[in-house]
Design a protein around this motif. Structure first.
Motif, mmCIF file in Angstrom:
data_model
loop_
_atom_site.group_PDB
_atom_site.id
_atom_site.type_symbol
_atom_site.label_atom_id
_atom_site.label_comp_id
_atom_site.label_asym_id
_atom_site.label_seq_id
_atom_site.Cartn_x
_atom_site.Cartn_y
_atom_site.Cartn_z
ATOM 1 N N VAL A 194 -6.083 -49.885 -0.891
ATOM 2 C CA VAL A 194 -6.199 -50.142 0.548
ATOM 3 C C VAL A 194 -7.543 -49.644 1.060
ATOM 4 O O VAL A 194 -8.014 -48.580 0.649
ATOM 5 N N LEU A 195 -8.150 -50.401 1.972
ATOM 6 C CA LEU A 195 -9.350 -49.951 2.674
ATOM 7 C C LEU A 195 -9.059 -49.920 4.163
ATOM 8 O O LEU A 195 -8.478 -50.866 4.708
ATOM 9 N N VAL A 196 -9.469 -48.840 4.817
ATOM 10 C CA VAL A 196 -9.372 -48.721 6.269
ATOM 11 C C VAL A 196 -10.781 -48.565 6.819
ATOM 12 O O VAL A 196 -11.547 -47.712 6.362
ATOM 13 N N VAL A 197 -11.130 -49.416 7.790
ATOM 14 C CA VAL A 197 -12.448 -49.373 8.432
ATOM 15 C C VAL A 197 -12.238 -49.035 9.901
ATOM 16 O O VAL A 197 -11.640 -49.819 10.637
ATOM 17 N N ALA A 198 -12.701 -47.870 10.297
ATOM 18 C CA ALA A 198 -12.485 -47.448 11.681
ATOM 19 C C ALA A 198 -13.708 -46.677 12.194
ATOM 20 O O ALA A 198 -14.837 -47.095 11.951
ATOM 21 N N HIS A 199 -13.468 -45.563 12.855
ATOM 22 C CA HIS A 199 -14.514 -44.869 13.611
ATOM 23 C C HIS A 199 -14.562 -43.388 13.252
ATOM 24 O O HIS A 199 -13.553 -42.800 12.861
ATOM 25 N N GLY A 200 -15.728 -42.792 13.440
ATOM 26 C CA GLY A 200 -15.973 -41.421 13.009
ATOM 27 C C GLY A 200 -14.959 -40.410 13.479
ATOM 28 O O GLY A 200 -14.379 -39.665 12.670
ATOM 29 N N SER A 201 -14.701 -40.370 14.765
ATOM 30 C CA SER A 201 -13.797 -39.326 15.257
ATOM 31 C C SER A 201 -12.349 -39.615 14.874
ATOM 32 O O SER A 201 -11.623 -38.710 14.465
ATOM 33 N N PHE A 202 -11.920 -40.883 14.968
ATOM 34 C CA PHE A 202 -10.540 -41.166 14.575
ATOM 35 C C PHE A 202 -10.353 -40.993 13.072
ATOM 36 O O PHE A 202 -9.299 -40.531 12.625
ATOM 37 N N ASN A 203 -11.350 -41.359 12.283
ATOM 38 C CA ASN A 203 -11.229 -41.156 10.839
ATOM 39 C C ASN A 203 -11.007 -39.685 10.497
ATOM 40 O O ASN A 203 -10.307 -39.361 9.540
ATOM 41 N N ASN A 204 -11.606 -38.798 11.272
ATOM 42 C CA ASN A 204 -11.368 -37.370 11.070
ATOM 43 C C ASN A 204 -9.898 -37.040 11.278
ATOM 44 O O ASN A 204 -9.298 -36.303 10.492
ATOM 45 N N ARG A 205 -9.308 -37.582 12.324
ATOM 46 C CA ARG A 205 -7.881 -37.349 12.593
ATOM 47 C C ARG A 205 -7.027 -37.973 11.488
ATOM 48 O O ARG A 205 -6.060 -37.369 11.021
ATOM 49 N N LEU A 206 -7.398 -39.180 11.064
ATOM 50 C CA LEU A 206 -6.620 -39.863 10.041
ATOM 51 C C LEU A 206 -6.684 -39.126 8.706
ATOM 52 O O LEU A 206 -5.660 -38.951 8.032
ATOM 53 N N LEU A 207 -7.864 -38.653 8.351
ATOM 54 C CA LEU A 207 -7.998 -37.920 7.092
ATOM 55 C C LEU A 207 -7.182 -36.628 7.128
ATOM 56 O O LEU A 207 -6.556 -36.243 6.136
ATOM 57 N N THR A 208 -7.159 -35.975 8.269
ATOM 58 C CA THR A 208 -6.335 -34.777 8.432
ATOM 59 C C THR A 208 -4.857 -35.111 8.206
ATOM 60 O O THR A 208 -4.136 -34.379 7.524
ATOM 61 N N ALA A 209 -4.421 -36.253 8.751
ATOM 62 C CA ALA A 209 -3.031 -36.677 8.572
ATOM 63 C C ALA A 209 -2.750 -37.045 7.118
ATOM 64 O O ALA A 209 -1.697 -36.694 6.575
ATOM 65 N N LEU A 210 -3.694 -37.737 6.478
ATOM 66 C CA LEU A 210 -3.520 -38.131 5.074
ATOM 67 C C LEU A 210 -3.327 -36.919 4.177
ATOM 68 O O LEU A 210 -2.520 -36.938 3.248
ATOM 69 N N LEU A 211 -4.099 -35.871 4.449
ATOM 70 C CA LEU A 211 -4.056 -34.667 3.625
ATOM 71 C C LEU A 211 -2.953 -33.708 4.049
ATOM 72 O O LEU A 211 -2.845 -32.605 3.529
ATOM 73 N N ASN A 212 -2.162 -34.145 5.055
ATOM 74 C CA ASN A 212 -1.033 -33.352 5.531
ATOM 75 C C ASN A 212 -1.467 -31.991 6.072
ATOM 76 O O ASN A 212 -0.803 -30.976 5.866
ATOM 77 N N LEU A 213 -2.614 -31.993 6.759
ATOM 78 C CA LEU A 213 -3.131 -30.779 7.379
ATOM 79 C C LEU A 213 -2.685 -30.721 8.832
ATOM 80 O O LEU A 213 -2.405 -31.751 9.438
ATOM 81 N N PRO A 214 -2.634 -29.537 9.422
ATOM 82 C CA PRO A 214 -2.272 -29.453 10.845
ATOM 83 C C PRO A 214 -3.358 -30.074 11.712
ATOM 84 O O PRO A 214 -4.499 -30.241 11.280
ATOM 85 N N ALA A 215 -2.986 -30.419 12.927
ATOM 86 C CA ALA A 215 -3.952 -30.997 13.876
ATOM 87 C C ALA A 215 -5.144 -30.063 14.012
ATOM 88 O O ALA A 215 -4.971 -28.869 14.263
ATOM 89 N N PRO A 216 -6.361 -30.579 13.829
ATOM 90 C CA PRO A 216 -7.534 -29.705 13.901
ATOM 91 C C PRO A 216 -7.861 -29.322 15.339
ATOM 92 O O PRO A 216 -7.522 -30.034 16.283
ATOM 93 N N ASP A 217 -8.508 -28.184 15.495
ATOM 94 C CA ASP A 217 -8.916 -27.748 16.830
ATOM 95 C C ASP A 217 -10.300 -28.283 17.192
ATOM 96 O O ASP A 217 -10.783 -28.094 18.296
ATOM 97 N N VAL A 218 -10.965 -28.952 16.238
ATOM 98 C CA VAL A 218 -12.255 -29.583 16.502
ATOM 99 C C VAL A 218 -12.148 -31.055 16.113
ATOM 100 O O VAL A 218 -11.355 -31.426 15.241
#
Length: 198
Positions: free
Chosen positions: A134-158
């Motif tokens: 699968v390939l996902v093409v999106a945006h810098g800030s949302f990709n940060n949120r998505l990668l955090t979710a993919l890695l099962n990390l808590p919501a980042p504060d930055v």
């Protein structure tokens, strides 16, 4: 699942005119033809962004994707098309509103954005067959949120925990239940821009 994530190529909104980013100038002061007019700040790729997208597509030509997901914004769709056109078997491109940039999606708190990222990941898992590439093409800030979710990390504060250059490529591999739990998610590469050789 073999999950690739990238940011769109450079858009006109990221270019500087007379020392000011074009996205910060009043619409009437912007050169004609730099936005699509479909949505506010729906920028076309710049000439550099088109080159970046082409190089990304070329570098991924031997990686056969089963499906490509992208944001509805033109800069993401154009980048997705550049990859799709280089594929031996053309995968479908699925446009997802939930992949919109942070700020373009509407008023949402960081927690709501993190929840949206988790929702996106679950939706992709439902739409892609088991073992899909699968390939996902999106945006810098949302990709940060998505990668955090993919890695099962808590919501980042930055907002920007991970680097997200234009067409920077990240790969996460998800292994099956027969793999030890601690090995089931593997971050294979992060923000790889080695394809950007002009």
């Amino acid at each position: 699942m073999d999950f690739y994530l990238t940011r769109h190529g450079q858009s006109f909104g990221q270019t500087v005119v007379d020392g000011v980013y074009l996205q910060r100038t009043e619409p009437e002061q912007r050169p004609p033809g730099v936005e699509t007019g479909r949505m506010e700040d729906d920028w076309f790729l710049s000439p550099l962004g088109e080159q970046q997208a082409e190089l990304l597509g070329k570098s991924l030509a031997e990686t056969q994707f089963d499906i490509i997901f992208c944001s509805p914004l033109e800069r993401a769709q154009a980048t997705a098309r550049a990859v799709e056109q280089r594929q031996r078997r053309r995968p479908p491109i699925v446009v997802m509103r939930d992949l919109l940039e942070v700020g373009d999606y509407g008023e949402e708190t960081p927690a709501e954005c993190h929840a949206r990222a988790r929702r996106v990941f679950l939706s992709i898992k439902e739409q892609a067959r088991e073992g899909a590439c699968v390939l996902v093409v999106a945006h810098g800030s949302f990709n940060n949120r998505l990668l955090t979710a993919l890695l099962n990390l808590p919501a980042p504060d930055v907002l920007f925990r991970f680097g997200q250059d234009n067409t920077g490529l990240t790969r996460v591999i998800f292994y099956g239940e027969d793999t030890p739990k601690w090995e089931r998610i593997r971050l294979e590469r992060l923000n790889d821009v080695s394809h950007l050789k002009f």
